[in-house]
Design an enzyme around this catalytic site. Structure first.
Site, PDB file in Angstrom:
ATOM      1  N   ASP A   8     -49.547  66.164  25.906  1.00  0.00           N
ATOM      2  CA  ASP A   8     -50.627  65.242  26.274  1.00  0.00           C
ATOM      3  C   ASP A   8     -50.271  63.858  25.734  1.00  0.00           C
ATOM      4  OD1 ASP A   8     -53.050  64.261  27.203  1.00  0.00           O
ATOM      5  OD2 ASP A   8     -54.246  65.118  25.581  1.00  0.00           O
ATOM      6  N   HIS A   9     -50.867  62.852  26.355  1.00  0.00           N
ATOM      7  CA  HIS A   9     -50.715  61.477  25.877  1.00  0.00           C
ATOM      8  C   HIS A   9     -51.854  61.175  24.902  1.00  0.00           C
ATOM      9  CE1 HIS A   9     -48.323  60.483  29.736  1.00  0.00           C
ATOM     10  NE2 HIS A   9     -47.489  60.619  28.720  1.00  0.00           N
ATOM     11  N   PHE A  42     -56.463  62.309  28.168  1.00  0.00           N
ATOM     12  CA  PHE A  42     -56.837  63.308  29.179  1.00  0.00           C
ATOM     13  C   PHE A  42     -55.695  63.651  30.135  1.00  0.00           C
ATOM     14  CE2 PHE A  42     -60.757  60.372  28.995  1.00  0.00           C
ATOM     15  CZ  PHE A  42     -61.110  60.814  27.738  1.00  0.00           C
ATOM     16  N   HIS A  43     -54.479  63.855  29.599  1.00  0.00           N
ATOM     17  CA  HIS A  43     -53.332  64.155  30.443  1.00  0.00           C
ATOM     18  C   HIS A  43     -52.646  65.473  30.060  1.00  0.00           C
ATOM     19  CE1 HIS A  43     -52.718  59.533  31.222  1.00  0.00           C
ATOM     20  NE2 HIS A  43     -53.760  60.026  31.871  1.00  0.00           N
ATOM     21  N   PRO A  44     -53.366  66.583  29.890  1.00  0.00           N
ATOM     22  CA  PRO A  44     -52.686  67.822  29.515  1.00  0.00           C
ATOM     23  C   PRO A  44     -51.786  68.337  30.643  1.00  0.00           C
ATOM     24  CG  PRO A  44     -54.964  68.282  30.061  1.00  0.00           C
ATOM     25  CD  PRO A  44     -54.815  66.792  30.056  1.00  0.00           C
TER      26      PRO A  44
END
Length: 556
Positions: A316-317, A491-493
């Site tokens: 994630d980011h 919110f980048h899983p």
């Protein structure tokens, strides 16, 4: 499977970003029946469609699964809210609307890791263009060239996925862009050429000032087809698996709890496609007996396919939200502080579909290097003319801007794991942020880089003062620790059902997205990424779905 189970040719689980596109593509053939299952409700909640409505969708049980991470050591014991879309359109109904592909090197890396050149940049570019509708091609070919290429060599027009220019600008953001240039970041008018290094305003997935989600783009035109069934409030309990005559395992459908009907079975003639996202897809696989055998047994589930990579490789980011107080300029903090100001926002949006209510969460972006020795941009900025403690919290009462910066290529890896055999229990999510020396170093470097930009002459007129994390913190150790205090997910899983070679024991799917050891089952969502893309992940997920649809139709 009961004889009473309704039968379809294809079942797509999850009507999010990927699932909506897949349902559209698979149902184009009138000879097949397609079922699209969505655990959330329809996307008829008004705040989904007004761009600023993400503030009212994140943390709202109507549109968000309301997940939280485990307490994270790298975040000094904090747990983060972990939004995931729960409605038609999935995360495209609550996300930041930023159109971003990543870097060519991301996809060339996927091709190398999977051994399949079909995932290289030159071979995924047509899949990006296939559904793109870029505003700069509305009047035909843009005369501006980049790298001696026509704009249409890199972008599409006439597809379902609308890309538009933002409908507002801010003086303080223009000055930040100028300061970034003074700090050595070049200007760019297109982050999506394969090299996104530069500073400029993000393009967004909107149409005429409204959010353009995957449901509007792909599902709405397909729902009139009689061969497509869409079930909302339909929560998949598990996949149904049977042995073939040769002893192999095959996915034959699913058990689904449907609002007003209870639990029902659905059967499939051809394939089930899991598109429930990097959190939902591994959860469903594990509930079905597909995953790490020790995890399954610990939760009372008999392993049907021992795939140790299911739920692992979570990436994630993590964005570090630096906040600077400013003077002598408009920011949303002050403008939104009065009833009159908010009323003016509403009036401007009603009349022109512009102004703060048309805002994506981040307007200005920049991609750059955490230090000059880096071979490519490894930092991304999301710059906002506002500040708050966290999404869902009130704006601060003082004028300020936020310069969030994230490490595009984190080396930390986490996991998603079921807590029990009950589909109603939220899974355990442990991203393991800042768990490597490399990630802590980049976190400290990124905070120094923010300071470098804010100290440039273009920002001097605003007399910026660092409010978070605070200019008194200077050492690498201090900055890494402070990053853990103020950072949050962007919110980048991705990565929890990664694709890979046959000899990769952690690969869950092959390069055509087929689940290893289970016939008739694929995964097509952000979970299949072996490594996270260098930017926002929504549009890469659409590209994956476009490729998956091609694989499915070819194999049929």
């Amino acid at each position: 499977m009961s004889d009473q189970a309704e039968t379809f040719d294809y079942i797509v689980i999850g009507a999010g970003t990927a699932g909506c596109l897949l349902a559209n593509r698979l149902s184009r053939d009138p000879r097949v029946r397609v079922l699209l299952l969505e655990a959330g409700k329809r996307d008829n909640y008004p705040w989904i469609h007004i761009p600023v409505g993400y503030l009212y969708c994140i943390g709202n049980p109507r549109t968000d699964w309301l997940y939280n991470t485990e307490a994270e050591t790298g975040l000094n014991g904090r747990s983060l809210r972990y939004p995931r879309g729960k409605a038609l359109g999935g995360c495209s109904s609550i996300n930041g609307m930023i159109y971003m592909r990543g870097q060519a090197r991301d996809y060339d890396g996927w091709a190398k890791e999977t051994g399949d050149p079909g995932w290289a940049w030159d071979n995924v570019l047509p899949a990006f263009k296939a559904h793109e509708d870029h505003y700069r091609l509305d009047g035909g070919e843009d005369p501006a060239s980049r790298r001696n290429l026509r704009f249409s060599d890199l972008h599409g027009h006439g597809g379902e996925w609308r890309v538009e220019k933002q409908r507002l600008r801010w003086d303080v953001l223009d000055s930040f862009a100028e300061a970034a240039e003074q700090a050595g970041v070049p200007r760019t008018d297109d982050f999506n050429t394969g090299d996104n290094e530069g500073v400029g305003y993000f393009d967004v997935n909107q149409r005429s000032g409204w959010r353009w989600n995957a449901s509007k783009a792909f599902l709405r035109p397909a729902r009139k087809r009689p061969n497509l069934a869409v079930w909302t409030e339909a929560h998949v309990q598990r996949l149904t698996l049977e042995e073939d005559a040769d002893g192999g395992l095959r996915c034959t459908g699913a058990r689904v709890r449907v609002a007003g009907r209870g639990e029902v079975g659905v059967a499939v003639r051809r394939e089930v496609v899991l598109s429930a996202g990097a959190i939902g897809s591994p959860q469903i696989l594990q509930l079905s007996g597909i995953g790490p055998a020790d995890v399954l047994k610990a939760n009372g589930i008999a392993p049907r396919a021992d795939l140790p990579g299911v739920g692992r490789n979570l990436q994630d980011h993590l964005q570090i939200r630096t906040i600077f107080k400013v003077e002598g300029t408009r920011t949303l903090n002050k403008l939104a502080a009065t009833l009159t100001g908010r009323a003016m926002f509403g009036l401007e949006y009603a009349l022109r579909r512009s102004g703060p209510m048309s805002m994506a969460p981040s307007q200005l972006g920049a991609f750059t290097r955490s230090d000059p020795s880096r071979p490519h941009a490894n930092l991304q900025y999301h710059v906002q003319p506002l500040s708050l403690d966290a999404f869902g919290e009130p704006l601060h009462t003082f004028p300020a801007i936020t310069a969030s910066v994230c490490n595009l290529n984190p080396t930390s890896r986490g996991m998603v794991e079921i807590r029990s055999a009950s589909p109603a229990d939220a899974p355990k999510i442990a991203p393991n942020y800042l768990s490597t020396d490399e990630d802590r170093l980049v976190a400290a470097q990124s905070l120094r880089h923010v300071r470098k930009i804010m100290s440039r002459p273009a920002m001097a007129k605003y007399r910026p003062v660092e409010w978070k994390p605070g200019a008194q913190y200077q050492t690498e150790e201090e900055l890494a620790r402070l990053a853990g205090d103020i950072a949050s997910t962007i919110f980048h899983p991705v990565g929890t059902t990664k694709m890979g070679r046959a000899d990769d024991p952690m690969a869950v799917v092959d390069s055509r997205l087929r689940v290893r050891g289970v016939r008739g089952l694929r995964v097509a969502d952000a979970g299949v990424m072996p490594r996270i893309t260098s930017g926002n992940t929504n549009s890469p997920t659409l590209m994956i779905a476009e490729k998956a649809a091609g694989f499915i139709l070819e194999d049929a």
